[in-house]
Design a protein around this motif. Sequence first.
Motif, PDB file in Angstrom:
ATOM      1  N   VAL A 111      11.112  -2.909   5.599  1.00 19.14           N
ATOM      2  CA  VAL A 111      12.410  -1.349   4.990  1.00 19.14           C
ATOM      3  C   VAL A 111      10.661  -0.535   3.999  1.00 19.14           C
ATOM      4  CG1 VAL A 111      14.386  -2.430   4.566  1.00 19.14           C
ATOM      5  CG2 VAL A 111      13.076  -2.261   2.256  1.00 19.14           C
ATOM      6  N   ASN A 112      10.630   0.497   4.357  1.00 21.35           N
ATOM      7  CA  ASN A 112       9.753   1.151   3.930  1.00 21.35           C
ATOM      8  C   ASN A 112      10.143   1.174   2.158  1.00 21.35           C
ATOM      9  OD1 ASN A 112      10.523   3.114   6.180  1.00 21.35           O
ATOM     10  ND2 ASN A 112       8.976   1.961   6.098  1.00 21.35           N
ATOM     11  N   SER A 113       8.982   0.364   1.559  1.00 23.76           N
ATOM     12  CA  SER A 113       9.395   0.842  -0.233  1.00 23.76           C
ATOM     13  C   SER A 113       9.196   1.936  -0.753  1.00 23.76           C
ATOM     14  CB  SER A 113       8.672  -0.557  -0.985  1.00 23.76           C
ATOM     15  OG  SER A 113       7.275  -0.043  -1.065  1.00 23.76           O
ATOM     16  N   CYS A 114       8.642   2.946   0.020  1.00 26.02           N
ATOM     17  CA  CYS A 114       8.237   4.671  -0.479  1.00 26.02           C
ATOM     18  C   CYS A 114       9.373   5.170  -0.193  1.00 26.02           C
ATOM     19  CB  CYS A 114       7.304   5.336  -0.129  1.00 26.02           C
ATOM     20  SG  CYS A 114       7.618   5.510   1.895  1.00 26.02           S
ATOM     21  N   LEU A 115      10.727   4.394   0.197  1.00 24.51           N
ATOM     22  CA  LEU A 115      11.946   4.926   0.552  1.00 24.51           C
ATOM     23  C   LEU A 115      12.916   4.890  -0.527  1.00 24.51           C
ATOM     24  CD1 LEU A 115      12.282   5.716   4.266  1.00 24.51           C
ATOM     25  CD2 LEU A 115      11.740   7.652   2.612  1.00 24.51           C
ATOM     26  N   LYS A 134       1.007  -1.647  -0.017  1.00 23.93           N
ATOM     27  CA  LYS A 134       0.140  -0.228   0.161  1.00 23.93           C
ATOM     28  C   LYS A 134       1.040   1.074   0.025  1.00 23.93           C
ATOM     29  CE  LYS A 134      -3.624  -1.997  -0.403  1.00 23.93           C
ATOM     30  NZ  LYS A 134      -3.933  -3.563  -1.381  1.00 23.93           N
ATOM     31  N   ALA A 135       0.156   2.507  -0.147  1.00 14.36           N
ATOM     32  CA  ALA A 135       0.497   3.663  -0.740  1.00 14.36           C
ATOM     33  C   ALA A 135       0.601   4.328   0.468  1.00 14.36           C
ATOM     34  CB  ALA A 135       0.663   3.882  -2.290  1.00 14.36           C
ATOM     35  N   GLY A 136       1.050   5.010   2.021  1.00 18.86           N
ATOM     36  CA  GLY A 136       0.541   5.421   2.905  1.00 18.86           C
ATOM     37  C   GLY A 136       1.048   7.199   2.467  1.00 18.86           C
ATOM     38  N   CYS A 137       2.255   7.039   3.626  1.00 18.83           N
ATOM     39  CA  CYS A 137       2.345   8.373   3.514  1.00 18.83           C
ATOM     40  C   CYS A 137       3.704   9.333   2.774  1.00 18.83           C
ATOM     41  CB  CYS A 137       3.121   8.843   5.046  1.00 18.83           C
ATOM     42  SG  CYS A 137       4.502   7.325   5.231  1.00 18.83           S
ATOM     43  N   GLY A 138       4.109   7.713   1.813  1.00 22.19           N
ATOM     44  CA  GLY A 138       5.374   8.147   0.639  1.00 22.19           C
ATOM     45  C   GLY A 138       6.470   8.976   1.824  1.00 22.19           C
ATOM     46  N   LYS A 139       6.226   9.324   3.192  1.00 23.81           N
ATOM     47  CA  LYS A 139       8.166   9.308   3.437  1.00 23.81           C
ATOM     48  C   LYS A 139       8.191   8.481   4.522  1.00 23.81           C
ATOM     49  CE  LYS A 139       5.144  12.911   5.410  1.00 23.81           C
ATOM     50  NZ  LYS A 139       5.475  14.666   5.941  1.00 23.81           N
ATOM     51  N   GLY A 140       8.283   7.305   4.451  1.00 23.05           N
ATOM     52  CA  GLY A 140       8.612   5.980   6.069  1.00 23.05           C
ATOM     53  C   GLY A 140       8.323   6.448   7.215  1.00 23.05           C
ATOM     54  N   GLU A 141       6.887   6.977   7.435  1.00 25.97           N
ATOM     55  CA  GLU A 141       6.568   7.289   8.901  1.00 25.97           C
ATOM     56  C   GLU A 141       5.429   5.994   9.383  1.00 25.97           C
ATOM     57  OE1 GLU A 141       5.603  11.209   9.058  1.00 25.97           O
ATOM     58  OE2 GLU A 141       7.757  11.989   8.848  1.00 25.97           O
ATOM     59  N   CYS A 142       4.751   4.908   7.520  1.00 30.03           N
ATOM     60  CA  CYS A 142       3.652   4.953   8.302  1.00 30.03           C
ATOM     61  C   CYS A 142       3.317   3.299   7.883  1.00 30.03           C
ATOM     62  CB  CYS A 142       1.912   5.421   7.381  1.00 30.03           C
ATOM     63  SG  CYS A 142       1.886   4.263   5.342  1.00 30.03           S
ATOM     64  N   GLY A 143       5.300   3.084   7.586  1.00 30.87           N
ATOM     65  CA  GLY A 143       5.101   1.795   7.113  1.00 30.87           C
ATOM     66  C   GLY A 143       4.229   0.359   6.678  1.00 30.87           C
ATOM     67  N   ALA A 144       2.992   1.150   5.838  1.00 33.24           N
ATOM     68  CA  ALA A 144       2.083   0.844   4.723  1.00 33.24           C
ATOM     69  C   ALA A 144       2.580  -0.356   3.467  1.00 33.24           C
ATOM     70  CB  ALA A 144       0.499   1.547   4.498  1.00 33.24           C
ATOM     71  N   CYS A 145       4.117   1.011   3.079  1.00 38.33           N
ATOM     72  CA  CYS A 145       4.574   0.307   1.784  1.00 38.33           C
ATOM     73  C   CYS A 145       5.607  -0.834   2.631  1.00 38.33           C
ATOM     74  CB  CYS A 145       5.052   1.502   0.989  1.00 38.33           C
ATOM     75  SG  CYS A 145       6.027   2.192   2.667  1.00 38.33           S
ATOM     76  N   THR A 146       5.338  -1.794   3.754  1.00 37.91           N
ATOM     77  CA  THR A 146       6.870  -2.378   4.314  1.00 37.91           C
ATOM     78  C   THR A 146       6.346  -3.621   3.382  1.00 37.91           C
ATOM     79  OG1 THR A 146       6.434  -1.402   7.043  1.00 37.91           O
ATOM     80  CG2 THR A 146       7.860  -4.012   6.388  1.00 37.91           C
TER      81      THR A 146
HETATM   82  S1  FES Z   1       3.905   4.720   2.364  1.00 39.25           S
HETATM   83 FE1  FES Z   1       3.668   5.531   4.400  1.00 39.25          FE
HETATM   84  S2  FES Z   1       5.549   4.474   5.094  1.00 39.25           S
HETATM   85 FE2  FES Z   1       5.933   4.208   3.079  1.00 39.25          FE
END
Ligand code: FES
Lengths: 288, 160
Positions: free
Chosen positions: B62-66, B42-54
């Motif tokens: 890892v956070n795939s958004c980062l 999932k795509a959540g915050c896009g900055k490493g803060e929510c973990g939805a993209c783990t």
């Molecule tokens: S989308 Fe929130 S941590 Fe990656």
Amino acid sequence: MSYLIASSLDEVLTSLRDGSGKARVVAGGTDLYLQDLPYGLVDLSCLKGTTVIEQEDDLISLGSAVTHTAAASSPLVLSRARALAEGCEVIGSPQIRNIGTIGGNVVNAAPAADAAVALVGLGAEAVIIDIEGNIRQEAVENLYWEYNRSLIDSTREVMISLQFKPCMDGEGSAFTRFAARRALALPMVNAAARVKLENGLVKEIRLVAAPVNPAPTRLVKTEELVIGKPVNDQTISMVERSAAEEVEVRGSLLRCSARYRLHLVGVLVSRALKTAAERAMGQGKAGE
Amino acid sequence: MNNLKKQVLIFQLNGEPVEIFADPAESLLTVLREKLGLYGTKAGCGKGECGACTVLLDDRAVNSCLVPAGKVQGRKVETIENLSQGGKVHMIQEEFVEKGAVQCGFCSPGMVMSAYALLKENPQPNPEQVKVAISGNLCRCSGYKQIEEAILSAAERLKN
Ligand code: FES
Ligand SMILES: Cc1cc2nc3c(=O)[nH]c(=O)nc-3n(C[C@H](O)[C@H](O)[C@H](O)COP(=O)(O)OP(=O)(O)OC[C@H]3O[C@@H](n4cnc5c(N)ncnc54)[C@H](O)[C@@H]3O)c2cc1C
Ligand code: FES
């Protein structure tokens, strides 16, 4: 943009040279990826030389791309540089610690970066090589230009490793921090202490607090007061008072007021010293 | 440094080699969802803060958004899609359902991946270790308790 996963330090230096200021070193990318990306990135996180943790003679050396997870779980770091393990294990979240590195933490130059504060507490020096192959060594606290800006130019300089003396018998270190939450929260204040005791009295000491200045800051006046004294309740109270008197801090709308921050500096520095001294006296767990 | 914006990236995804032509500055999250059609992450915050993209990179969460796509070159990536095999969901997922750890479900793929990474490394975690393992994953619905229980009971099942 081009992205290169370097397979040797030579390749990193050559790529930076070819990039003529437009290519930049990246390690974990947890800071850099959220900023404007340069034209080229040279990734050094897979190099053997930048990911080792070792003790050579009387120095512990950690590659600049050692992750926070690796540093926090290294037996050598846990037993001989406990402050660094404690600083790394509270950074961000497991996902951030698995990829973020200690070198990136220093070069990103945030004023209260947790690994950087612990490293300054331990007295770490960075080994840096530039694209011409010149190697220099610099104390971590001397690598800061201004808030959030390092003196290391990552388009032409590469931090290879961080080195410091291990805590041997009679020595201990500790790191403390206070934040709004236990995970994913930058600290309001963080602090580190390293102390060497001889016959129960302080022989050598390093006390560090942040954010006070652009760089993690040694509290030299407070350090001087403690030399030659035992670390008892009286000394701890004196350190708490003196540390808060010695620094000037700024408040932040996001995190906390200046007054609260000053209070925290006193509390966290004195706690770090107390724990470090207990470790020096072997009162913590064995080897701490 | 060449001038091309895109480059060929070869990596292992869910056990299979994949080769894509992508901008290495794009996030691994974008590549997974938009290039490879894997919408489980999932795509959540896009900055490493929510973990939805783990996701797992070389077995670590890892956070795939980062993660810039260029970073996965030659490495191993595992996503939530790899957990169910032969039409059957993974036992961590079964325990999430069993314990009522899924409400809206948006955080669930990331939570499950953090749990999966934990149990891979430490099959018998204590409750504190479970809390730390999911401390980078936000859930706005559940209150976390059921999620912790689900992970502990998955660990219990591993024992047997
Ligand atoms: S989308 Fe929130 S941590 Fe990656
Ligand atoms: C959600 C989130 C939470 C965070 N929480 C914390 C926290 O609690 N505490 C904390 O201290 N930090 C925190 N951070 C910041 C960050 O994760 C750390 O600073 C991390 O250590 C940076 O390391 P990196 O390898 O990812 O750096 P990168 O992003 O790869 O690099 C950072 C900078 O350093 C340069 N650089 C990196 N390595 C080298 C090298 N070897 N030589 C020369 N230049 C180099 C890069 O060019 C870049 O300018 C957080 C970040 C995020 C996204
Ligand atoms: S179940 Fe809705 S965010 Fe977790």
